[in-house]
Motif scaffolding. Structure first.
Motif, mmCIF file in Angstrom:
data_model
loop_
_atom_site.group_PDB
_atom_site.id
_atom_site.type_symbol
_atom_site.label_atom_id
_atom_site.label_comp_id
_atom_site.label_asym_id
_atom_site.label_seq_id
_atom_site.Cartn_x
_atom_site.Cartn_y
_atom_site.Cartn_z
ATOM 1 N N LEU A 170 45.768 8.469 21.355
ATOM 2 C CA LEU A 170 45.049 7.241 21.696
ATOM 3 C C LEU A 170 44.756 6.421 20.439
ATOM 4 C CD1 LEU A 170 43.912 5.909 24.249
ATOM 5 C CD2 LEU A 170 41.725 7.018 23.767
ATOM 6 N N LYS A 173 48.042 4.809 19.227
ATOM 7 C CA LYS A 173 48.527 3.695 20.040
ATOM 8 C C LYS A 173 47.615 2.475 19.971
ATOM 9 C CE LYS A 173 50.828 6.754 23.375
ATOM 10 N NZ LYS A 173 50.760 7.306 24.755
ATOM 11 N N GLN A 174 46.303 2.705 19.969
ATOM 12 C CA GLN A 174 45.358 1.593 20.073
ATOM 13 C C GLN A 174 44.632 1.284 18.765
ATOM 14 O OE1 GLN A 174 42.690 2.075 23.418
ATOM 15 N NE2 GLN A 174 44.335 2.689 24.797
ATOM 16 N N GLY A 178 40.852 2.487 19.922
ATOM 17 C CA GLY A 178 41.125 3.656 20.741
ATOM 18 C C GLY A 178 40.086 4.748 20.606
ATOM 19 N N GLY A 182 36.063 1.765 24.592
ATOM 20 C CA GLY A 182 36.815 2.181 25.765
ATOM 21 C C GLY A 182 36.448 3.551 26.289
#
Length: 526
Positions: A170, A173-174, A178, A182
């Motif tokens: 996570l 990717k973010q 991430g 979130g």
């Protein structure tokens, strides 16, 4: 080495190594903690210091851990109440975006794979898990991952961390969002609050790494670059070397010419004085005005040097400073040099072994809140008293001894650092002095160590640092010498000899690391 071979630079490689260490050294580092990154960018010919130290949650305050006027040690050490907001995930994203060449998914991929496939327990893991066994058992998620049927695992037992792999994916990717926003942020906050902690979504969302100006000073035709506050390392290192220089000017005595005992006495005295100032004046510069110019002035070095008696140990309590600060010992360090001349010295930590012993989403949370002065003026269970400079405050970063350092001369560059709590700074001092005496890099990391930190008023030594005759001589001039009963530290060092076109590197034999050299940088630092 794989990251460098794939076209990454020293920063990419350092992120990959740090992420990997967070997987296979869950007792020392990880994305539940923080650290300091000293970087040299060759294309800019510029040093940068990235402060990814953890911050206190907004609910924290000066008396946060006081219970009936006394520090509640369990609450400041164990469980999520002991955890400050992590800085490591933000550091990975920040460093990758600004200073790396590869993408964050590329540099985190090895750690993700290691978390998913697992690593084998070794004797070091066993020793540190046993040290924290009782508290790891308090938290079922931690026990499930890092213990075997609630016991310290056997050597060879495989630790698999699929939840950590998912969390790292996570982050890859973010980026920063991430981790700090979130779904994952919600999971972290809910688990922390359900188990006695006070994190909020706002605490996570507000976390930022800080770029600071490193401490830079000259000594013996070398330029030394080290960690600024909230590390105490760079200032203490500069003070100790400044005192040695002033002592030589005043007495004509060069520390290099002294015999082993006389040199140890002199070094213990400069350590004592630097740690006295550390206890009183060092803290987070965003909350406390650290008197850097005063501490690094030639006058202070001269005054301290003049107070050193070559034939008699000082008495720390006569110096009328606060007592020193307790600090966790289990940290990790890495050093990287790439073919372009970029380099990284990074020291990373979750504080005590296995941090707070609390795990959520595969992340072992730190217990760095214990590095604050829990009650200024009130002794903790170690008998140590903190100063106001390092008092707890919302959003504040606790004082640290982490001392990632680089040393330049006209024809050489050294990169070094070590874990070891309050003993980090003196390890780096001894490594620096070995370099200044032209010792090979293997000697920097393997030499016997000793340490003085003002209070307790004693020279702490590894078991084989001095023989009985040498200890008796130190006792005779007033030093208490006490073995810590084990070796400590885990220095990782690199020496680039530009003139000879040669790189050597060494990993501390006390640890389980390794050093490898594939090529020599082609760019001159000048």
């Amino acid at each position: 080495m794989d990251i460098l071979a794939a076209g990454g630079n020293a920063v990419d490689a350092a992120i990959a190594v740090a992420a990997s260490l967070g997987v296979v050294e869950p007792y020392a580092a990880g994305i539940g903690g923080g650290g300091f990154w000293l970087i040299y960018n060759a294309s800019e010919n510029k040093y940068r210091f990235i402060d990814a130290r953890e911050t206190a949650p907004k609910a924290a305050h000066r008396d946060y851990y006081l219970k009936d006027g006394k520090p509640d040690r369990d609450r400041s050490i164990n469980g999520p109440s002991a955890a400050a907001i992590p800085g490591q995930p933000a550091a990975f994203a920040y460093l990758s975006q600004r200073y790396g060449l590869l993408s964050l998914p590329q540099v985190l991929a090895p750690a993700i794979e290691q978390a998913r496939t697992g690593f084998e327990v070794d004797a070091r893991y066993q020793k540190l898990a046993n040290f924290r066994l009782h508290h790891m058992r308090r938290y079922p998620v931690t026990a499930e991952i890092f213990l075997d049927d609630n016991q310290v695992p056997a050597v060879g037992h495989r630790i698999v961390q699929p939840e950590l792999a998912t969390t790292l994916e996570l982050l890859a990717k973010q980026g920063k969002a991430g981790f700090y926003q979130g779904a994952l942020a919600n999971t972290l906050v809910e688990a922390v609050q359900a188990n006695g902690g006070d994190w909020t979504l706002e605490d996570l969302a507000n976390y930022q790494v800080v770029e600071r100006e490193p401490i830079v000073f000259e000594y013996d035709e070398h330029t030394i670059i080290s960690a600024p506050p909230p590390s105490s390392g760079g200032i203490a290192l500069a003070q100790m070397l400044g005192m040695l220089d002033a002592y030589q000017q005043q007495t004509g005595t060069d520390w290099r010419q002294l015999d082993k005992v006389a040199q140890a006495h002199l070094l213990a005295e400069v350590m004592r004085r630097a740690y006295r100032d550390r206890a009183e004046f060092l803290g987070d510069p965003d909350f406390y005005q650290v008197p850097v110019d005063k501490l690094l002035s030639e006058q202070r070095a001269a005054d301290y040097a003049a107070s050193i008696d070559a034939n008699k140990a000082s008495v720390s309590l006569d110096m009328q400073g606060p007592a020193n600060l307790h600090e966790g010992r289990h940290t990790t360090h890495l050093s990287v040099l790439d073919k372009y001349g970029n380099r990284v010295s990074a020291t990373l930590s979750i504080n005590l072994p296995f941090g707070s012993a609390f795990t959520v989403a595969g992340v072992v949370l730190n217990n760095e809140m214990d590095d604050f002065s829990l009650a200024p003026g009130v002794p903790n269970s170690y008998g140590l008293v903190g100063a106001e400079a390092n008092a707890i405050a919302a959003g504040k970063r606790p004082l640290s001894s982490m001392t990632p350092t680089m040393i330049e001369s006209c024809d050489q560059v050294a990169v070094l650092g070590a874990p070891g709590g309050s003993r980090i700074i003196t390890q780096v001092l001894l490594g620096t002095l070995a370099h200044l005496q032209n010792e090979p890099v293997e000697q920097w990391v393997s030499q016997p160590r000793f340490h003085h930190q003002y209070l307790p008023d004693r020279i702490q030594i590894e078991p084989d640092t001095f023989n009985s005759s040498e200890i008796n001589r130190l006792n005779t001039i007033g030093h208490e010498v006490r073995s810590v009963g084990r070796q400590y530290g885990n220095m990782q060092a690199i020496l680039w000899d530009i003139q000879q076109g040669k790189v050597t590197a060494a990993s501390d034999p006390r640890g389980v690391g390794a050093a490898e050299v594939l090529s020599v940088p082609q760019l001159n630092i000048r």
